[in-house]
Write a protein that holds these residues in place. Structure first.
Motif, mmCIF file in Angstrom:
data_model
loop_
_atom_site.group_PDB
_atom_site.id
_atom_site.type_symbol
_atom_site.label_atom_id
_atom_site.label_comp_id
_atom_site.label_asym_id
_atom_site.label_seq_id
_atom_site.Cartn_x
_atom_site.Cartn_y
_atom_site.Cartn_z
ATOM 1 N N HIS A 1 -1.328 -68.086 11.116
ATOM 2 C CA HIS A 1 -1.573 -66.928 12.739
ATOM 3 C C HIS A 1 -2.300 -66.294 11.596
ATOM 4 O O HIS A 1 -1.552 -65.268 10.791
ATOM 5 C CB HIS A 1 -0.146 -66.856 12.081
ATOM 6 N N TYR A 2 -3.685 -66.005 12.560
ATOM 7 C CA TYR A 2 -4.300 -65.115 12.214
ATOM 8 C C TYR A 2 -4.169 -63.775 12.282
ATOM 9 O O TYR A 2 -3.925 -62.069 11.625
ATOM 10 C CB TYR A 2 -5.500 -65.071 12.952
ATOM 11 N N SER A 3 -2.851 -62.894 13.443
ATOM 12 C CA SER A 3 -2.645 -61.583 13.890
ATOM 13 C C SER A 3 -1.703 -61.395 12.586
ATOM 14 O O SER A 3 -1.051 -60.037 12.309
ATOM 15 C CB SER A 3 -1.456 -61.650 14.808
ATOM 16 N N MET A 4 -0.766 -62.701 11.699
ATOM 17 C CA MET A 4 0.301 -62.573 11.154
ATOM 18 C C MET A 4 -0.058 -62.493 10.090
ATOM 19 O O MET A 4 0.137 -61.542 8.934
ATOM 20 C CB MET A 4 1.351 -63.307 10.765
ATOM 21 N N LEU B 1 -0.074 -57.991 7.561
ATOM 22 C CA LEU B 1 0.307 -58.774 6.199
ATOM 23 C C LEU B 1 -0.727 -57.633 5.232
ATOM 24 O O LEU B 1 -0.768 -56.845 4.376
ATOM 25 C CB LEU B 1 0.847 -59.686 5.297
ATOM 26 N N ALA B 2 -3.001 -58.280 5.716
ATOM 27 C CA ALA B 2 -3.185 -57.807 4.881
ATOM 28 C C ALA B 2 -3.279 -55.830 5.183
ATOM 29 O O ALA B 2 -3.648 -55.208 3.693
ATOM 30 C CB ALA B 2 -4.438 -57.818 5.388
ATOM 31 N N VAL B 3 -3.019 -55.680 6.182
ATOM 32 C CA VAL B 3 -3.215 -54.198 5.921
ATOM 33 C C VAL B 3 -1.726 -53.483 5.491
ATOM 34 O O VAL B 3 -2.376 -52.292 4.424
ATOM 35 C CB VAL B 3 -2.707 -53.633 7.566
ATOM 36 N N ALA B 4 -0.839 -54.067 5.609
ATOM 37 C CA ALA B 4 0.628 -53.632 4.770
ATOM 38 C C ALA B 4 0.861 -53.076 3.965
ATOM 39 O O ALA B 4 1.026 -52.873 3.071
ATOM 40 C CB ALA B 4 1.329 -54.321 5.208
ATOM 41 N N GLU B 5 -1.016 -54.762 2.910
ATOM 42 C CA GLU B 5 -0.496 -54.519 1.058
ATOM 43 C C GLU B 5 -2.004 -54.025 1.326
ATOM 44 O O GLU B 5 -2.676 -54.212 0.002
ATOM 45 C CB GLU B 5 -0.603 -56.073 1.308
ATOM 46 N N ASN B 6 -2.734 -53.032 1.648
ATOM 47 C CA ASN B 6 -4.246 -52.456 1.291
ATOM 48 C C ASN B 6 -4.527 -53.907 1.066
ATOM 49 O O ASN B 6 -5.500 -53.409 0.031
ATOM 50 C CB ASN B 6 -3.387 -51.608 0.759
ATOM 51 N N GLU B 7 -4.666 -54.813 1.781
ATOM 52 C CA GLU B 7 -5.961 -55.943 1.231
ATOM 53 C C GLU B 7 -6.531 -56.725 2.080
ATOM 54 O O GLU B 7 -6.143 -56.567 3.643
ATOM 55 C CB GLU B 7 -5.077 -57.575 -0.005
ATOM 56 N N SER B 8 -7.752 -57.140 1.883
ATOM 57 C CA SER B 8 -8.643 -57.712 2.787
ATOM 58 C C SER B 8 -8.443 -59.144 3.604
ATOM 59 O O SER B 8 -6.695 -59.289 2.341
ATOM 60 C CB SER B 8 -10.236 -58.243 2.584
ATOM 61 N N ILE B 9 -8.029 -59.431 4.017
ATOM 62 C CA ILE B 9 -7.701 -61.113 5.177
ATOM 63 C C ILE B 9 -8.039 -61.275 3.812
ATOM 64 O O ILE B 9 -7.498 -62.512 3.767
ATOM 65 C CB ILE B 9 -8.356 -60.911 6.259
#
Length: 88
Positions: free
Chosen positions: A49-52, A56-64
């Motif tokens: 699920h790309y949106s999830m 999570l990438a934004v929340a952990e400050n990582e790239s997708i």
């Protein structure tokens, strides 16, 4: 009231589900195996699920892509090494 035929029908439906879907478990499934199934299902859902995944990438400050890679790595041993089995 539940009759014997109803009980048999419910049990046969449950056995069918357990044979078809690994995550539904069975009577001999250990607590560790059940936890591994749950974790792997969760990671697969996050990746699928790309949106999830982007959340999570934004929340952990990582790239997708890094998040996807991390989840795929966690799927290998999601709960660590299996516990040692007692010899019967």
């Amino acid at each position: 009231e539940m009759q014997a035929s109803d009980r048999f029908n419910i049990n046969s439906q449950l056995e069918h589900l357990q044979a078809r879907y690994v995550g539904t478990g069975h009577a001999d499934l250990t607590r560790f195996e059940w936890a591994v199934n749950i974790h792997r299902d969760s990671y697969a859902s996050y990746i699928g699920h790309y949106s999830m995944l982007s959340y999570l990438a934004v929340a952990e400050n990582e790239s997708i892509g890094r998040e996807r890679y991390n989840f795929m790595q966690k799927m290998l041993l999601p709960c660590g090494l299996p516990p040692e089995r007692e010899e019967d």
